[in-house]
Design an enzyme around this catalytic site. Sequence first.
Site, PDB file in Angstrom:
ATOM      1  N   HIS A  47      41.530  50.195  37.484  1.00 48.66           N
ATOM      2  CA  HIS A  47      41.373  48.738  37.469  1.00 48.66           C
ATOM      3  C   HIS A  47      41.670  48.150  38.848  1.00 48.66           C
ATOM      4  O   HIS A  47      40.933  47.287  39.336  1.00 48.66           O
ATOM      5  CB  HIS A  47      42.306  48.150  36.406  1.00 48.66           C
ATOM      6  CG  HIS A  47      42.172  46.685  36.215  1.00 48.66           C
ATOM      7  ND1 HIS A  47      43.132  45.801  36.665  1.00 48.66           N
ATOM      8  CD2 HIS A  47      41.207  45.936  35.628  1.00 48.66           C
ATOM      9  CE1 HIS A  47      42.752  44.569  36.346  1.00 48.66           C
ATOM     10  NE2 HIS A  47      41.594  44.623  35.716  1.00 48.66           N
ATOM     11  N   ASP A  89      37.984  44.198  33.970  1.00 53.76           N
ATOM     12  CA  ASP A  89      38.963  43.895  32.930  1.00 53.76           C
ATOM     13  C   ASP A  89      38.559  44.505  31.591  1.00 53.76           C
ATOM     14  O   ASP A  89      39.390  45.058  30.866  1.00 53.76           O
ATOM     15  CB  ASP A  89      39.137  42.383  32.786  1.00 53.76           C
ATOM     16  CG  ASP A  89      39.819  41.742  33.986  1.00 53.76           C
ATOM     17  OD1 ASP A  89      40.284  42.464  34.892  1.00 53.76           O
ATOM     18  OD2 ASP A  89      39.894  40.497  34.016  1.00 53.76           O
TER      19      ASP A  89
END
EC number: 3.1.1.4
Length: 120
Positions: A47, A89
């Site tokens: 991420h 996300d």
Amino acid sequence: NLYQFGKMINHMVGKSPIFSYGDYGCYCGWGGKGTPVDATDRCCFVHDCCYGRANGCDPKLSTYSYNFQNGNIVCGNKYGCLRHICECDRVAAICFGENVNTYDKKFLSSSRCRQTSEQC
């Protein structure tokens, strides 16, 4: 933005994003260095790398469009930076859900992260 990311995490995992992932392992939370401690921390590493590739908007502050359909996260922006951070996300929230069975509270506030950071 981080609020939207938190909503995705809560939807996919059913855990508090702040208390469960805000300071977990070497990469979940602010900053990051060392080697990810487990699969959940690896989700955060990926991420972070994804956010690092965002061009034209601030991943932590920019608001994108998304919704939940049949238990899935669907990003609404068709292209550009907002689509990119929504996908970052979305993928991370799914990753947390896929690795919830290996989540270990012993990695909360990990102090073992002193090595050189991995490359994205």
